[in-house]
Write a protein that holds these residues in place. Structure first.
Motif, PDB file in Angstrom:
ATOM      1  N   GLN B   2       0.823  -1.196   0.000  1.00  0.00           N
ATOM      2  CA  GLN B   2       0.000   0.000   0.000  1.00  0.00           C
ATOM      3  C   GLN B   2       0.866   1.259   0.000  1.00  0.00           C
ATOM      4  O   GLN B   2       1.842   1.364   0.742  1.00  0.00           O
ATOM      5  N   PRO B   3       0.534   2.273  -0.815  1.00  0.00           N
ATOM      6  CA  PRO B   3       1.284   3.523  -0.766  1.00  0.00           C
ATOM      7  C   PRO B   3       1.009   4.259   0.544  1.00  0.00           C
ATOM      8  O   PRO B   3      -0.011   4.042   1.189  1.00  0.00           O
ATOM      9  N   THR B  90      -1.761   3.503  -6.729  1.00  0.00           N
ATOM     10  CA  THR B  90      -0.516   3.363  -7.487  1.00  0.00           C
ATOM     11  C   THR B  90      -0.408   1.974  -8.090  1.00  0.00           C
ATOM     12  O   THR B  90      -0.889   0.987  -7.527  1.00  0.00           O
ATOM     13  N   GLY B  91       0.260   1.922  -9.246  1.00  0.00           N
ATOM     14  CA  GLY B  91       0.446   0.639  -9.905  1.00  0.00           C
ATOM     15  C   GLY B  91       1.733   0.611 -10.695  1.00  0.00           C
ATOM     16  O   GLY B  91       2.147   1.635 -11.259  1.00  0.00           O
ATOM     17  N   PRO B  92       2.381  -0.539 -10.733  1.00  0.00           N
ATOM     18  CA  PRO B  92       3.637  -0.652 -11.468  1.00  0.00           C
ATOM     19  C   PRO B  92       3.452  -0.946 -12.951  1.00  0.00           C
ATOM     20  O   PRO B  92       4.418  -0.922 -13.708  1.00  0.00           O
ATOM     21  N   LEU B  93       2.222  -1.257 -13.326  1.00  0.00           N
ATOM     22  CA  LEU B  93       1.969  -1.728 -14.683  1.00  0.00           C
ATOM     23  C   LEU B  93       0.822  -0.947 -15.302  1.00  0.00           C
ATOM     24  O   LEU B  93       0.007  -0.380 -14.578  1.00  0.00           O
ATOM     25  N   GLY B 103      -4.013   4.016  -1.328  1.00  0.00           N
ATOM     26  CA  GLY B 103      -3.511   4.432  -0.031  1.00  0.00           C
ATOM     27  C   GLY B 103      -4.636   4.548   0.978  1.00  0.00           C
ATOM     28  O   GLY B 103      -5.804   4.420   0.630  1.00  0.00           O
ATOM     29  N   PRO B 104      -4.294   4.836   2.241  1.00  0.00           N
ATOM     30  CA  PRO B 104      -5.299   4.893   3.302  1.00  0.00           C
ATOM     31  C   PRO B 104      -6.141   6.150   3.289  1.00  0.00           C
ATOM     32  O   PRO B 104      -7.164   6.211   3.975  1.00  0.00           O
ATOM     33  N   GLY B 105      -5.735   7.145   2.520  1.00  0.00           N
ATOM     34  CA  GLY B 105      -6.530   8.361   2.418  1.00  0.00           C
ATOM     35  C   GLY B 105      -6.012   9.505   3.273  1.00  0.00           C
ATOM     36  O   GLY B 105      -5.364   9.298   4.302  1.00  0.00           O
TER      37      GLY B 105
END
Lengths: 113, 112
Positions: B2-3, B90-93, B103-105
């Motif tokens: 998680q970011p 977020t994503g790597p692909l 993220g948690p916000g």
């Protein structure tokens, strides 16, 4: 243009019961997703689909099942409901994945007692 | 994974500015920003892609530092309607799937 439609909006289940959360989109999107959001928390991916007939697990798939027989519909099945599944469930869709925005339905608030 | 978002919460007066940060420990292809008002669905704000492309609303600005795997959302001259919880994803692909995580916000409150 309805966008992403979820039904029902609210539901109370007893422990051990089963139910299906419905999700339909009319934007001809290939990608569809199911998220759950616990109070005060972020979104957790349950399952996703990249097209009709193709589904895959997300972060938290245990206790859930999905199917995608058409482009428009992506139902989420809860088997043997447990209190830990009390949450708000959001269905979302996007045209082509991570480089396009996701459109979210209004959510289903589920309480398991 | 998680970011991380910061701050967790911020309170502003109308007209003030705010910056919300999002960072990941993994190399990123995309960063998404959404705003959610209480009891409502998340609403799209912006996508930032590796290579510099951005898609989103004209009144929202954001940055994406690919080397540091960080993004920042800039809210200027805040209005009461900006109140809500802001999530980064977020994503790597170049697709969603289990590697794309939110993220948690950050909870933003704008006061008169």
């Amino acid at each position: 243009n309805a966008g992403v439609t979820q039904t029902p909006k609210f539901r109370i289940l007893k422990i051990g019961q089963s139910m299906t959360l419905q999700c339909a989109q009319d934007m001809n999107h290939n990608y569809m997703y199911w998220y759950r959001q616990d109070p005060g928390m972020g979104l957790k991916l349950i399952y996703y689909s990249v097209g009709a007939g193709i589904t895959d697990k997300g972060e938290v798939p245990n206790g859930y099942n999905v199917s995608r027989s058409t482009t428009e519909d992506f139902p989420l099945r809860l088997e043997l409901a447990a209190p830990s599944q009390t949450s708000v469930y959001f269905c979302a869709s996007s045209y082509s994945g991570g480089d396009t925005e996701a459109f979210f339905g209004q959510g289903t608030r589920l309480t398991v007692v | 994974q998680q970011p991380v978002q910061s701050p967790q919460a911020v309170i502003l007066r109308e007209g003030e500015d705010a910056v919300i940060n999002c960072s990941s420990s993994k190399a990123l292809y995309s960063v998404h920003w959404y705003r959610q008002k209480h009891g409502e669905a998340p609403v799209f704000l912006m996508i930032l892609l590796k290579g510099g492309e951005q898609k989103g609303h004209e009144k929202i600005s954001a940055s994406f530092n690919e080397k540091k795997q960080q993004s920042s959302l800039y809210l200027t001259a805040s209005q009461l309607s900006y109140s809500g919880t802001y999530f980064c994803g977020t994503g790597p692909l170049p697709h969603y799937g289990q590697n794309f995580v939110f993220g948690p916000g950050t909870r933003l409150s704008v006061l008169p």
